[in-house]
Design an enzyme around this catalytic site. Structure first.
Site, PDB file in Angstrom:
ATOM      1  N   ALA A 272      36.143  39.212  37.298  1.00 23.20           N
ATOM      2  CA  ALA A 272      37.371  39.669  37.961  1.00 23.20           C
ATOM      3  C   ALA A 272      37.707  38.791  39.165  1.00 23.20           C
ATOM      4  O   ALA A 272      38.338  39.233  40.113  1.00 23.20           O
ATOM      5  CB  ALA A 272      37.215  41.129  38.388  1.00 23.20           C
TER       6      ALA A 272
ATOM      7  N   SER B 285      36.417  14.774  39.886  1.00 23.89           N
ATOM      8  CA  SER B 285      37.596  15.186  39.112  1.00 23.89           C
ATOM      9  C   SER B 285      37.886  14.251  37.935  1.00 23.89           C
ATOM     10  O   SER B 285      37.893  13.029  38.077  1.00 23.89           O
ATOM     11  CB  SER B 285      38.827  15.240  40.018  1.00 23.89           C
ATOM     12  OG  SER B 285      39.978  15.576  39.259  1.00 23.89           O
TER      13      SER B 285
ATOM     14  N   ASN C  20      33.234  43.786  34.699  1.00 20.81           N
ATOM     15  CA  ASN C  20      32.722  43.063  35.855  1.00 20.81           C
ATOM     16  C   ASN C  20      31.475  43.752  36.388  1.00 20.81           C
ATOM     17  O   ASN C  20      31.305  44.959  36.205  1.00 20.81           O
ATOM     18  CB  ASN C  20      33.795  43.009  36.954  1.00 20.81           C
ATOM     19  CG  ASN C  20      33.487  41.962  38.008  1.00 20.81           C
ATOM     20  OD1 ASN C  20      33.325  40.785  37.686  1.00 20.81           O
ATOM     21  ND2 ASN C  20      33.407  42.376  39.257  1.00 20.81           N
TER      22      ASN C  20
ATOM     23  N   LYS D 106      43.523  26.313  46.642  1.00 16.96           N
ATOM     24  CA  LYS D 106      44.502  26.952  45.753  1.00 16.96           C
ATOM     25  C   LYS D 106      45.249  28.126  46.391  1.00 16.96           C
ATOM     26  O   LYS D 106      46.393  28.402  46.023  1.00 16.96           O
ATOM     27  CB  LYS D 106      43.832  27.412  44.461  1.00 16.96           C
ATOM     28  CG  LYS D 106      43.421  26.278  43.538  1.00 16.96           C
ATOM     29  CD  LYS D 106      42.881  26.819  42.225  1.00 16.96           C
ATOM     30  CE  LYS D 106      42.466  25.696  41.296  1.00 16.96           C
ATOM     31  NZ  LYS D 106      42.031  26.192  39.979  1.00 16.96           N
TER      32      LYS D 106
END
Length: 277
Positions: free
Chosen positions: A128, A15, A151, A66
């Site tokens: 997508a 990171s 997509n 997430k």
């Protein structure tokens, strides 16, 4: 007392967020530190409760947490709820509040290179998945009225479009059809992992017939110029890689936590140097 911020994920050693945020704290003479925390999936709940108990002021959330993080927060911003993912958490008044700065950060990055309002643009999204979803909803939230989604699996593009409650004119396309119609768009946004190192020879869309002034943006930043960006550049397009999105989403999180606006260009140049640019 020094304020603590951070990022949780697995893996997390790569990171660039600690370097970017700690430099911003130092530049603004703020008594704060940003730390990378390795958090495995099976202990996510314990980690979040621990961070809250320690009094962390805010933190970012990256892969693979997430979506799962949403179960452990006190409140979730409506846009993040609609996107279905959180990447920024603010600790305020004893509550952990989840936001998504990925999409809004991308919109701000895109606005920074567009000479005209995005609301007037016809936009094509390639992909997508989660990143596309965050960008689609954030563009719609910003007032963009025409966003098509191409997509490999057209049904997945249709699902993304159907999930949006904003008034947006959208068509789900195959990548083949998008290739043929590329010249009708003002902005093309590449949101997949296709073209990322080491498979740099791949591209989701062969660029061949762009109209003048088209913007082509790719959320990938390794390599700096993916195949789709190289082809677009040869066509005279304005190109943008994923560094801008990364920096703007980070700057927005910084602003949410501290109330201070960091120096975007300083952040960007630091990230480019760290990536070897």
């Amino acid at each position: 007392m020094k304020q603590l911020y951070g990022v949780i994920g697995n893996p997390i050693g790569h990171s660039l967020s600690p370097v970017m945020h700690n430099d911003a704290f130092e530049h603004l003479n703020m008594d704060a530190h940003y730390h990378a925390f390795l958090v495995k999936e099976e202990v996510l709940g314990e980690a979040v409760r621990g961070l809250k108990a320690l009094g962390i002021s805010g933190f970012n959330v990256t892969t693979p947490h997430k979506v799962a993080i949403m179960d452990y927060l006190d409140e979730i911003d409506p846009l993040a709820k609609q996107i279905g993912a959180v990447n920024t958490v603010v600790h305020k008044d004893g509550k952990l509040i989840g936001y998504n700065t990925d999409g809004i950060g991308f919109v701000r990055a895109l606005q920074s290179i567009s000479s005209e309002p995005l609301q007037e643009k016809r936009i094509l999204l390639l992909g997508a998945g989660g990143a596309s979803r965050a960008i689609y909803f954030s563009l719609a939230d910003a007032g963009v009225k025409e966003i098509d989604v191409a997509n490999r699996t057209v049904d997945k593009a249709k699902e993304l479009i159907a999930a949006c409650t904003a008034t947006v004119h959208s068509v789900a396309l195959s990548l083949e059809k998008a290739t043929k119609e590329q010249g009708s768009y003002d902005i093309i946004i590449q949101t997949t992992t296709i073209g990322m190192h080491p498979r740099v020879e791949h591209t989701p869309l062969q660029i061949s017939s762009l109209k003048k002034g088209t913007i082509v943006s790719d959320i990938i930043y390794n390599p700096f110029e993916t195949k789709i960006l190289c082809e677009a550049k040869e066509q005279g397009a304005i190109i943008q890689n994923g560094i801008d999105m990364f920096v703007y989403q980070g700057a927005l999180a910084f602003e949410m936590w501290t109330g201070c606006v960091p120096n975007i260009e300083r952040m960007k140049q630091l990230v480019i140097r760290k990536l070897g640019g």
